[in-house]
Design an enzyme around this catalytic site. Structure first.
Site, PDB file in Angstrom:
ATOM      1  N   ASN A   1      10.566  41.282  79.132  1.00 37.70           N
ATOM      2  CA  ASN A   1      11.363  42.093  78.217  1.00 37.70           C
ATOM      3  C   ASN A   1      12.840  42.055  78.587  1.00 37.70           C
ATOM      4  O   ASN A   1      13.721  41.905  77.725  1.00 37.70           O
ATOM      5  CB  ASN A   1      10.892  43.551  78.243  1.00 37.70           C
TER       6      ASN A   1
ATOM      7  N   ARG B   1      12.557  34.530  65.855  1.00 39.27           N
ATOM      8  CA  ARG B   1      13.174  34.315  67.165  1.00 39.27           C
ATOM      9  C   ARG B   1      12.163  33.891  68.224  1.00 39.27           C
ATOM     10  O   ARG B   1      11.129  34.519  68.403  1.00 39.27           O
ATOM     11  CB  ARG B   1      13.885  35.593  67.608  1.00 39.27           C
TER      12      ARG B   1
ATOM     13  N   ARG C   1       7.866  53.779  69.445  1.00 39.86           N
ATOM     14  CA  ARG C   1       7.526  53.086  70.694  1.00 39.86           C
ATOM     15  C   ARG C   1       8.765  52.707  71.484  1.00 39.86           C
ATOM     16  O   ARG C   1       8.820  52.881  72.698  1.00 39.86           O
ATOM     17  CB  ARG C   1       6.728  51.813  70.413  1.00 39.86           C
TER      18      ARG C   1
ATOM     19  N   ARG D   1       4.867  34.788  62.565  1.00 43.06           N
ATOM     20  CA  ARG D   1       4.428  34.226  63.847  1.00 43.06           C
ATOM     21  C   ARG D   1       2.915  34.043  63.769  1.00 43.06           C
ATOM     22  O   ARG D   1       2.223  34.856  63.176  1.00 43.06           O
ATOM     23  CB  ARG D   1       4.743  35.152  65.023  1.00 43.06           C
TER      24      ARG D   1
ATOM     25  N   HIS E   1      10.133  38.802  56.906  1.00 41.37           N
ATOM     26  CA  HIS E   1       9.380  39.433  57.980  1.00 41.37           C
ATOM     27  C   HIS E   1       8.126  40.132  57.469  1.00 41.37           C
ATOM     28  O   HIS E   1       7.299  40.596  58.254  1.00 41.37           O
ATOM     29  CB  HIS E   1      10.297  40.442  58.701  1.00 41.37           C
TER      30      HIS E   1
END
Length: 691
Positions: free
Chosen positions: A51, A415, A574, A385, A445
C-alpha cells in the site's frame, strides 16, 4: 476560523493524504494484533508495505509533480503542497520504523517459535553454506550484472521498487576507492530456503536466507582482483502515475503503450536505505537519484517487506485463518440446467454478497451460461480488472466464436493493470469480439454486464451490476455486492449506457441508474438535501453510506447540512474520510466507522430514508473527485424488497455496538473499539438468506 463562503468552519475537512495514511495505519494495527493467526499478521505487514509503495508512486508523485510546476493551490483543508509533503514525510518515517519494529521485535521471534526463521549468512552451517554456494553459482551468479560508476561509466538507471546493493571496492594497487551498483534480481526467490535438501528444499527446515545476504556473501566473485570494502542495501520508488494525453485522432492503445514505456523512467520520489549506511554512499545516492533529504527513509532490518507474501504462502494452515468456502446463493442453487440462472431471474432479482456468496456459481455462471446458450444473441460487458486466467474472458471468447455478438469495454487505463488489459483486449479482438477502449478523458470504472436473449420470439434482457471487478480471484478476498436482474427498466438503462460507451450517444438520464460523470454527484446531493428537508419538517429521515473513500467537498458539505438539520447519518468508510464527525454545530449527528479485516471492504451502498419510502443504491462509485468527475460510474437503485432487507441487515450488523472497528472523532483521530468480528458473522450466516 469560519469560511466566508459557507459559514462553516474552514477546517471542516481532513487532509486526504493524511487520512489515507490513517487507513494504512489501521492495516498495520492488524499486523500488531496478537489475537490474529501469525501468518495473517505477516500478510498484513506485506499489505501495508505494498500500500505504501503505491501511495508514493501515485499520490506523493502527484504532489511533487504539482510542486515542480509551481502550482500554489492549497488542499481543501488549507495546506500548501509543501506543508502536505512535510507532514506526510514525518508520518511515513514514523510508520516505516513502526512497521520494521513490528517485524523485527514481535513477528520474527514468534515465527522462530513456530519453526520459521530468517537467518543471515553468519548463521549458516558449513554444509548448508556449501550447498548455498552451489546454488549461487548455478542460479544467481549468471543473472547478476555489477555496474561500475566512474568517469567512463555514468551512474546507472535504478528501476523503481528494485532492491540494490551499493558496493564500495578498492583497487589494491592504487588504493583508489570505487563505487558499483548491483541489482538484486527480482526473478529469483527473495527468500532462499536453507535446509538439509539444499536451497530448493522447503520441507526439511523452514529456514530462509534473504537473497541479498547470499549475494553479499559472494561479492568477491563479482569483483575479482579488488578489495570489497562494504555494501549497503537501498531501494528507490519512482513516479508511476501515467499521464496519457488523449487525442481524438490518436489511437488510445498506442498512446498508452508509449506511456507505459516511459513509466519506468519516472523521477524518484522515495529512497529507502537499510541502517546503517555510510554517509558518503548515501550522499552519492541522494545526489545521483536527485531526491531530497526528506525523501530518504532509514529502515532498520529488511527492506521491501512486501516480499513477506512468500512466507505467508508456506503450507502452515495452523498459522492462518480457517479456510472459508463461499456458499452458493440459495436462489441460485436450485437446478443445474443451462437455463437455471435465467429462469431464476425471471422470478425476481438476486443480490449476491461476495465473498460470502460464491462468485463462480453466481456472476461467473451467469456469463458462462450466456456464452453457451443458443438463445442468447448478444453479451455486452465492461472489464476494469480481471484475473490472469480469467474464466469470464474465456466465456466471452467462446461466445464470440459461437457467433454471438460480444461487446467488451476493456478499460486499458486501469492503474497498474494496463499491460494485462491491453493483452486481454487483443485476445478478445482476435476471437471476434467488438472491443472498445473507453471514452476520451474518462475511465470506465462501472461493473456492468448485459445479456440479450430470445425467448419464444420475444427479446428479454438480463443484467448484472456490481461494486467489484469481474475477477474470480479478488472475489474471494474482496467484499462486494452485485444485483442480477431481468427488470426491463435496468435492461433498457444498460442498453442506453452501452450505446453511450460504444457510440456517440449522449444519454445522461436513466430509469433506475445514476451515472457519472453527469448524474451521481447531483443525484446524491439532491437526495441528501431532501433528507435535510424531511428532518426540518419533522418527518422521518436518515442516511447510510458505505464507500471506500469520502473526499468530495460538495457531498461532505451536504452531509454537514443534513446533520445540522437533525438527520442521523451513519458512514462506513474503509479508507479515506475527509469529513469530521461529531463536531458541535456541524456534524454531531454523523458517525463514521471503518472496518478493516480478513476481507477488503470494497462495496459501495447508500440508503436514504425518504420519509418512510427508503431507497437503497449500490454501485461502483466512491465519493471522490475522480469517480464523480473523471470516470464512468454506475449506481443502481435496488427495488427488490428481499434485496433491500439483506442490505439493511448487513449495514445493521456493521454499525451494531460491540463490532470490532475504528471510530473517527472530530479531532481526525481513529479509535479502535469492539471485539465482535463483523466479517466472521457474515461468514457464519452465508447461504442462510431465503430468496
Amino acid at each position: 476560523m469560519v469560511s466566508t463562503r459557507t459559514g462553516a468552519p474552514a477546517d471542516r475537512y481532513i487532509n486526504r493524504e493524511l487520512s489515507w495514511l490513517d487507513f494504512n495505519t489501521r492495516v498495520l494495527e492488524l499486523a500488531e494484533d496478537d489475537s490474529l493467526p501469525l501468518l495473517e499478521r505477516v500478510k498484513f505487514l506485506a499489505i501495508f508495505a505494498s500500500n505504501l509503495d503505491e501511495f508514493f508512486m501515485v499520490r506523493i508523485a502527484g504532489l511533487k509533480r504539482r510542486q515542480s510546476t509551481g502550482l500554489t493551490v492549497r488542499s481543501p483543508d488549507g495546506l500548501t503542497i509543501r506543508e502536505q509533503l512535510a507532514r506526510v514525510s514525518e508520518r511515513t518515517r514514523d510508520l516505516a520504523h513502526r512497521h520494521a519494529d513490528v517485524f523485527t521485535k514481535d513477528i520474527t521471534p514468534r515465527l522462530e517459535e513456530a519453526g520459521i526463521r530468517i537467518v543471515h549468512w553468519d548463521e549458516v552451517g558449513d554444509g548448508e553454506a556449501a550447498r548455498l554456494r552451489d546454488y549461487f553459482r548455478d542460479q544467481v551468479f549468471p543473472v547478476l550484472t555489477p555496474l561500475a560508476v566512474d568517469p567512463a561509466h555514468p551512474f546507472p538507471y535504478i528501476s523503481g521498487l528494485s532492491l540494490n546493493l551499493a558496493v564500495q571496492v578498492r583497487d589494491p594497487d592504487t588504493g583508489a576507492p570505487r563505487f558499483a551498483r548491483l541489482k538484486v534480481p527480482n526473478n529469483v526467490p527473495r527468500f532462499v530456503p536453507v535446509g538439509a535438501g539444499g536451497p530448493l528444499d522447503t520441507t526439511s527446515q523452514a529456514r530462509f536466507l534473504p537473497l541479498e545476504d547470499l549475494i553479499a556473501a559472494h561479492l568477491q566473485q563479482l569483483f575479482p582482483g579488488l578489495d570489497v570494502i562494504d555494501h549497503h542495501l537501498f531501494r528507490v520508488t519512482r513516479n508511476a502515475d501515467l499521464e496519457v494525453e488523449e487525442d481524438r485522432d490518436e489511437d488510445l492503445l498506442q498512446a498508452l503503450e508509449r506511456e507505459l514505456a516511459r513509466r519506468r523512467f519516472g523521477p524518484a520520489v522515495r529512497l529507502e536505505v537499510a541502517e546503517p549506511m555510510d554517509p558518503q554512499v548515501l550522499q552519492v545516492l541522494v545526489s545521483e537519484l536527485e531526491v531530497d533529504k526528506e525523501d530518504v527513509v532509514h529502515v532498520p532490518g529488511l527492506l521491501d517487506l512486501a516480499a513477506l507474501w512468500a512466507l505467508y504462502d508456506l503450507d502452515r494452515p495452523e498459522l492462518k485463518d480457517e479456510p472459508f468456502v463461499p456458499a452458493t446463493h440459495p436462489r441460485l442453487s436450485e437446478g443445474e440446467t443451462p437455463m437455471s440462472v435465467f429462469a431464476t431471474l425471471r422470478e425476481g432479482d438476486v443480490l449476491v454478497h461476495h465473498p460470502y456468496h460464491s462468485f463462480a456459481t453466481s456472476v461467473q455462471r451467469f456469463i458462462e451460461q450466456a456464452a453457451a446458450d443458443a438463445n442468447v444473441l448478444a453479451i455486452k460487458q465492461t472489464l476494469y480488472r480481471t484475473s490472469g486466467d480469467s474464466p469470464i474472458v474465456n466465456a466471452l471468447i467462446d461466445a464470440a466464436e459461437a457467433g454471438k455478438q460480444v461487446v467488451v469495454l476493456v478499460e486499458i487505463k486501469a492503474r497498474f493493470d494496463e499491460e494485462a488489459n491491453i493483452s486481454w483486449a487483443r485476445s478478445l479482438e482476435r476471437a471476434g469480439c467488438h472491443v472498445v477502449y473507453g471514452l476520451v478523458g474518462l475511465k470506465t470504472h462501472c461493473k456492468t454486464a448485459l445479456v440479450v436473449r430470445r425467448e419464444s420470439g420475444v427479446i428479454r434482457r438480463y443484467c448484472h451490476i456490481g461494486t467489484g471487478n469481474y475477477n474470480p480471484k479478488t472475489a474471494r478476498l474482496y467484499e462486494d455486492l452485485g444485483i442480477l436482474t431481468a427488470d426491463p427498466r435496468v435492461g433498457a438503462d444498460l442498453t442506453d449506457l452501452f450505446n453511450t460507451l460504444t457510440g456517440y450517444s449522449r444519454q445522461t438520464t436513466y430509469r433506475r441508474l445514476m451515472v457519472a460523470p453527469h448524474g451521481i454527484r447531483t443525484g446524491l446531493v439532491e437526495k441528501i438535501h431532501r433528507e435535510a428537508r424531511h428532518a426540518r419538517e419533522g418527518r422521518p429521515s436518515g442516511i447510510r453510506i458505505k464507500v471506500n473513500s469520502l473526499v468530495d467537498e460538495q457531498v461532505i458539505d451536504a452531509l454537514y447540512e443534513a446533520s445540522t438539520a437533525g438527520v442521523p447519518v451513519e458512514l462506513l468508510i474503509r479508507g479515506i474520510c475527509s469529513l469530521r464527525p461529531g463536531v458541535p454545530g456541524l456534524s454531531e449527528n454523523i458517525r463514521v466507522r471503518s472496518i478493516v479485516g480478513r476481507f477488503l471492504e470494497h462495496s459501495r451502498a447508500m440508503w436514504f430514508a425518504g420519509d418512510g419510502d427508503g431507497e437503497w443504491w449500490i454501485g461502483s462509485a466512491d465519493l471522490m473527485h475522480r469517480n464523480l468527475d473523471r470516470r464512468v460510474e454506475v449506481l443502481l437503485r435496488v427495488c427488490d424488497e428481499t434485496a433491500q432487507r439483506q442490505l439493511q441487515a448487513v449495514f445493521d450488523a456493521a454499525m451494531a455496538p460491540g463490532v470490532r472497528c475504528w471510530e473517527l472523532g472530530g479531532d481526525a483521530c481513529w479509535t479502535r473499539t469492539g471485539e465482535r468480528d463483523h466479517q466472521a458473522g457474515l461468514m457464519a450466516a452465508a447461504g442462510d438468506q431465503v430468496g
